[in-house]
Design an enzyme around this catalytic site. Structure first.
Site, PDB file in Angstrom:
ATOM      1  N   LYS A 111       0.808  -1.217   0.000  1.00  0.00           N
ATOM      2  CA  LYS A 111       0.000   0.000   0.000  1.00  0.00           C
ATOM      3  C   LYS A 111       0.842   1.267   0.000  1.00  0.00           C
ATOM      4  O   LYS A 111       0.394   2.318  -0.453  1.00  0.00           O
ATOM      5  CB  LYS A 111      -0.952   0.009   1.215  1.00  0.00           C
ATOM      6  N   LYS A 192      -4.884 -11.265  -5.780  1.00  0.00           N
ATOM      7  CA  LYS A 192      -6.067 -11.669  -5.002  1.00  0.00           C
ATOM      8  C   LYS A 192      -7.265 -10.800  -5.402  1.00  0.00           C
ATOM      9  O   LYS A 192      -7.095  -9.651  -5.828  1.00  0.00           O
ATOM     10  CB  LYS A 192      -5.800 -11.597  -3.495  1.00  0.00           C
ATOM     11  N   LYS A 195     -11.368  -5.350  -3.211  1.00  0.00           N
ATOM     12  CA  LYS A 195     -12.471  -4.391  -3.278  1.00  0.00           C
ATOM     13  C   LYS A 195     -12.125  -3.223  -4.186  1.00  0.00           C
ATOM     14  O   LYS A 195     -13.006  -2.572  -4.734  1.00  0.00           O
ATOM     15  CB  LYS A 195     -12.744  -3.822  -1.882  1.00  0.00           C
TER      16      LYS A 195
END
Ligand code: TYM
Length: 327
Positions: A111, A192, A195
């Site tokens: 991130k 993966k 969202k």
């Protein structure tokens, strides 16, 4: 009875990965465990959020919890920021963790990578997660594989504090599903399912229309050898579809492969479309009824009260062990 704690971020687009990795376990565990399920809004603000959207997403996730079958009479459902112990214990644990171990977390690296300036909350995020878990003397934490490292950190911090201050925390265990622990993106099975991915066809959200479910699965990335084999390394796309099929149907991949008479990947996909549509239909129907109900906020208020009643004695224990306050 063993105590279970887990949480989901209220960030919209709750998808099949969240469901098969974590939420499905939440429902199963409430039969014979004392379960506490949190909507972790304080985690969500580690990245900028629109305040109106955040409030909406909190209720969306609460309604989804109920729609999948979490029973508020059996389990506690609440919003993290409604119980002050999370932030309070988070600070105490920050003072008992190291920037080195936090900057090694895979999710932090992913991130923060390539950014000029990185928010402190992104670094300390797993410490708040440890606080969530340790605040309730949790035994079991049902999560997807991507949270494994964070659970390890929670265990490390608990053991560290126990060694230094005497037995303060229960050391928790992670719980991972066999088939659903790591659901991959449909368009890129090396990543993966997430969202936030830009391509909506990379994921199936739990509230997707049947036509969207069909489109996303039918265009899922596979491979060219045409063989039906479970081999996540060499055939990640087909293996991901088989995994989803297995997790949704309750059959093992071996059973599915033994029963099949597919002529090509198209047949596998068509069958998976039907299985997925059937699994999500009752969730969508329940959700639409619950989301508009006035009861939702009452359930969350009641949940926060019950959660707080468990958290307060643990916080008192922590203050006493550390010598905080007046005693
Ligand atoms: P979050 O909101 O990103 O995801 C919620 C749950 O879904 C799982 N998950 C997946 N499982 C399988 N395949 C996938 N592709 C997939 N994507 C997500 C996650 O592992 C998670 O279990 N940090 C947590 C929230 C949290 C928490 C906690 C969890 C905060 N405090 C305390 C447990 C205990 C998170 O961001 O989950």
């Amino acid at each position: 009875m063993k105590r279970v704690f887990s949480g989901v971020q209220p960030t919209g687009n709750i998808h099949l990965g969240n469901y098969l990795g974590a939420l499905k376990q939440f429902v199963e565990l409430q039969q014979d465990h004392e379960c506490i399920y949190c909507i972790v809004d304080e985690h969500a603000i580690t990245v900028p959020q629109d305040p109106k959207e955040l409030r909406k997403h909190i209720l969306d996730v609460a309604a989804l919890y109920l729609a999948i079958g979490i029973d508020p009479k059996k389990s506690i459902i609440f919003v993290q920021s409604q119980v002050s112990g999370h932030a309070e214990l988070g600070w105490v644990l920050c003072c008992n963790s190291y920037t080195g171990e936090l900057s090694r977390m895979t999710q932090f690296k992913a991130k923060s990578g390539g950014q000029e300036s990185v928010g402190t909350g992104l670094l300390t995020y797993p410490v708040l997660m440890a606080a969530d878990i340790l605040l309730y003397d949790t035994d079991v934490v049902p999560v997807g594989n991507d949270q494994k490292q964070h659970i390890e950190l929670a265990r490390d911090i608990a053991i560290r504090v126990n060694n230094k201050y005497g037995k303060t925390f229960v050391v928790p265990d992670g719980r991972f599903m066999k088939a659903g622990a790591r659901i991959m993106a449909l368009d890129d099975p090396e990543q993966k399912m997430s969202k936030s991915a830009e391509n909506v066809h990379s994921r199936i959200s739990l509230l997707d229309e049947d036509s969207k479910i069909k489109k996303s699965i039918m265009r899922a990335t596979t491979d060219c050898d045409g063989e039906f084999r479970f081999d996540p390394v060499n055939k990640p796309g087909v293996s991901n579809l088989l995994n989803i099929y297995s997790a949704l149907s309750g059959k093992t991949v071996e059973e599915i492969l033994a029963e099949q008479n597919w002529r090509g990947y198209g047949d596998l996909k068509k069958e998976l479309v039907a299985v997925t549509q059937e699994a999500l239909a009752p969730i969508k129907q329940n959700y639409n009824e619950i989301r508009e109900s006035d009861e939702l906020k009452n359930i969350l208020r009641d949940g926060a009260e019950r959660a707080n009643a468990i958290a307060q004695p643990v916080m008192k224990r922590v203050r006493d062990k550390f010598g905080l306050g007046l005693g």
